[in-house]
Design a protein around this motif. Structure first.
Motif, PDB file in Angstrom:
ATOM      1  N   GLY A 164       0.749  -1.077  -0.006  1.00 53.99           N
ATOM      2  CA  GLY A 164       0.007  -0.147  -0.144  1.00 53.99           C
ATOM      3  C   GLY A 164       0.892   1.301  -0.080  1.00 53.99           C
ATOM      4  N   ALA A 165       1.848   1.291   0.733  1.00 52.58           N
ATOM      5  CA  ALA A 165       2.813   2.295   0.559  1.00 52.58           C
ATOM      6  C   ALA A 165       3.510   2.628  -0.809  1.00 52.58           C
ATOM      7  N   TYR A 166       3.903   1.525  -1.386  1.00 53.83           N
ATOM      8  CA  TYR A 166       4.548   1.635  -2.554  1.00 53.83           C
ATOM      9  C   TYR A 166       3.515   2.163  -3.497  1.00 53.83           C
ATOM     10  N   MET A 167       2.205   1.769  -3.635  1.00 53.96           N
ATOM     11  CA  MET A 167       1.124   1.880  -4.585  1.00 53.96           C
ATOM     12  C   MET A 167       0.630   3.307  -4.475  1.00 53.96           C
ATOM     13  N   GLY A 168       0.512   3.875  -2.982  1.00 53.11           N
ATOM     14  CA  GLY A 168       0.288   5.295  -3.037  1.00 53.11           C
ATOM     15  C   GLY A 168       1.216   6.199  -3.781  1.00 53.11           C
ATOM     16  N   GLU A 169       2.238   5.838  -3.619  1.00 57.34           N
ATOM     17  CA  GLU A 169       3.368   6.849  -4.638  1.00 57.34           C
ATOM     18  C   GLU A 169       3.002   6.662  -5.900  1.00 57.34           C
ATOM     19  N   ILE A 170       2.756   5.450  -6.515  1.00 56.50           N
ATOM     20  CA  ILE A 170       2.571   5.050  -7.986  1.00 56.50           C
ATOM     21  C   ILE A 170       1.222   5.786  -8.408  1.00 56.50           C
ATOM     22  N   VAL A 171       0.043   5.735  -7.580  1.00 50.42           N
ATOM     23  CA  VAL A 171      -1.132   6.389  -7.817  1.00 50.42           C
ATOM     24  C   VAL A 171      -1.082   7.882  -7.748  1.00 50.42           C
ATOM     25  N   ARG A 172      -0.244   8.647  -6.858  1.00 48.59           N
ATOM     26  CA  ARG A 172       0.017   9.935  -6.821  1.00 48.59           C
ATOM     27  C   ARG A 172       0.621  10.573  -7.813  1.00 48.59           C
ATOM     28  N   SER A 173       1.722   9.627  -8.237  1.00 52.47           N
ATOM     29  CA  SER A 173       2.226  10.248  -9.488  1.00 52.47           C
ATOM     30  C   SER A 173       1.509  10.304 -10.808  1.00 52.47           C
ATOM     31  N   GLY A 174       0.362   9.163 -10.707  1.00 52.69           N
ATOM     32  CA  GLY A 174      -0.548   9.043 -11.864  1.00 52.69           C
ATOM     33  C   GLY A 174      -1.358  10.280 -11.737  1.00 52.69           C
ATOM     34  N   ILE A 175      -1.871  10.621 -10.451  1.00 47.97           N
ATOM     35  CA  ILE A 175      -2.725  11.850 -10.612  1.00 47.97           C
ATOM     36  C   ILE A 175      -2.175  13.163 -10.927  1.00 47.97           C
ATOM     37  N   ARG A 176      -0.858  13.233 -10.350  1.00 51.49           N
ATOM     38  CA  ARG A 176      -0.040  14.679 -10.639  1.00 51.49           C
ATOM     39  C   ARG A 176       0.122  14.668 -12.020  1.00 51.49           C
ATOM     40  N   SER A 177       0.126  13.534 -12.861  1.00 55.51           N
ATOM     41  CA  SER A 177       0.459  13.765 -14.296  1.00 55.51           C
ATOM     42  C   SER A 177      -0.621  14.313 -15.070  1.00 55.51           C
ATOM     43  N   ILE A 178      -1.818  14.297 -14.577  1.00 54.85           N
ATOM     44  CA  ILE A 178      -3.078  15.035 -15.159  1.00 54.85           C
ATOM     45  C   ILE A 178      -2.936  16.375 -14.980  1.00 54.85           C
ATOM     46  N   ALA A 179      -3.157  17.210 -16.079  1.00 58.07           N
ATOM     47  CA  ALA A 179      -3.067  18.645 -16.052  1.00 58.07           C
ATOM     48  C   ALA A 179      -4.172  19.335 -15.227  1.00 58.07           C
ATOM     49  N   THR A 180      -4.153  20.369 -14.456  1.00 57.33           N
ATOM     50  CA  THR A 180      -5.066  20.835 -13.615  1.00 57.33           C
ATOM     51  C   THR A 180      -6.395  21.337 -14.381  1.00 57.33           C
ATOM     52  N   GLY A 181      -6.188  21.695 -15.576  1.00 53.46           N
ATOM     53  CA  GLY A 181      -7.202  22.261 -16.187  1.00 53.46           C
ATOM     54  C   GLY A 181      -8.567  21.124 -16.176  1.00 53.46           C
ATOM     55  N   GLN A 182      -7.962  19.866 -16.169  1.00 56.27           N
ATOM     56  CA  GLN A 182      -9.300  18.789 -15.908  1.00 56.27           C
ATOM     57  C   GLN A 182      -9.910  18.770 -14.540  1.00 56.27           C
ATOM     58  N   THR A 183      -9.272  19.294 -13.786  1.00 61.12           N
ATOM     59  CA  THR A 183      -9.902  19.345 -12.435  1.00 61.12           C
ATOM     60  C   THR A 183     -10.895  20.800 -12.381  1.00 61.12           C
TER      61      THR A 183
END
Length: 318
Positions: A164-183
């Motif tokens: 879970g600790a490693y997947m948290g960093e993987i998911v966080r990097s994937g979320i941060r790769s999306i442009a803020t304009g989408q949000t």
């Protein structure tokens, strides 16, 4: 025997195919080493391939393989769920949630997995009884820790919490790769934060999340072999019990390696198709080249057409 000489082109230049001598030397060396390894594997009688064939589908080995697959699947499902929660908390504006998620990731990524497995297995030495009740109040239920923390439970806790600790960093990097304009666009049409994350951000982030998640799944398959230290009978533990009786160590380890490689191959194929599914719309279609721009004039060497004149005609002087 005649050799074909390259014909000169229209501009007078002769095109000669490139000769990659280094590539051919490297290819011959690799093939030679591979053939030597294959020959040594089948010429050396100490490999005992007959013993490998005897135990490859033996009942204890297949039972251990089943427990390995079960432990891998459950640990990855729990780890992925924890990783999504940790990633969302890390990106939260609430400092308490973000700090708690950071501390969780820091602790479980900073300590060895084997230490965590041993800690959960010997949890009864620290907490003899697990009590349930009102915080700082009376205890309503008390359970013996040894009856709860079995080898399977300790293995599941250690593997899933670490993942879970490693997947948290993987998911966080994937979320941060999306442009803020989408949000911002999702907020503009009235979506809540959870709706934006579930319907807009995560579906697009999967393209970045899937490849490392596939690697983590393959890694989890191999990390399950560490539970041998707490006595859980998975694949490696099963073959170790067998070779401790018949002293055929190398053949039994080959059996385990064959099954690990087979399952890894299946997981790699599955990862390929999942990646291809989530990359639709992001990568160009294979076999199609972008269309060339239309020629502005006919004939070789023709330049661009002259722009039409927009100057008004002058009236002749009277």
């Amino acid at each position: 025997m005649t050799t074909r000489t390259p014909e000169p082109q229209e501009n007078g230049l002769v095109i000669v195919p490139a000769r990659y001598l280094g590539r051919w030397i490297a290819a011959v060396a690799v093939v030679g080493i591979l053939l030597m390894l294959i020959y040594s594997m089948f010429a050396n009688e100490r490999f005992h391939w007959d013993v490998v064939g005897e135990y490859l589908f033996a009942a204890p080995v297949m039972a251990g393989l089943g427990r390995t697959l079960m432990l891998t699947a459950i640990s990855m499902l729990i780890g992925i769920g924890l990783g999504i929660v940790v990633a969302v908390c890390r990106l939260s504006a609430n400092p308490i949630l973000s700090t708690a998620a950071w501390a969780y990731s820091w602790f479980f990524r900073g300590t060895p997995l084997m230490v965590q497995l041993l800690f959960w297995f010997f949890l009864a030495a620290l907490i003899p009884n697990i009590g349930l009740g009102i915080p700082f109040g009376p205890e309503l239920l008390s359970i013996d820790t040894n009856s709860v923390i079995s080898p399977f439970t300790a293995a599941l806790l250690g593997l899933s919490l670490n993942e879970g600790a490693y997947m948290g960093e993987i998911v966080r990097s994937g979320i941060r790769s999306i442009a803020t304009g989408q949000t911002e666009a999702a907020k503009a049409i009235g979506m809540s934060r959870m709706q934006t994350m579930r319907r807009v951000i995560l579906p697009q982030a999967m393209r970045v999340i899937i490849p490392p998640t596939g690697n983590e799944t393959i890694g989890m398959l191999k990390y399950t072999s560490l539970v041998i230290v707490i006595g859980y009978s998975e694949l490696l533990t099963s073959v170790s019990i067998i070779y401790s009786r018949n002293f055929q160590t190398i053949p039994l380890l080959i059996v385990a390696a064959i099954w690990y490689l087979a399952v890894t191959a299946v997981l790699s194929v599955g990862q390929y198709f999942i990646e291809r599914h989530f990359e639709r719309g992001f990568s160009p279609i294979k076999g199609k080249k972008p269309a060339a721009p239309a020629a502005s004039a006919t004939g070789p060497g023709a330049g661009p057409k002259a722009a039409p004149s927009i100057e008004p005609e002058l009236e002749p002087s009277k």
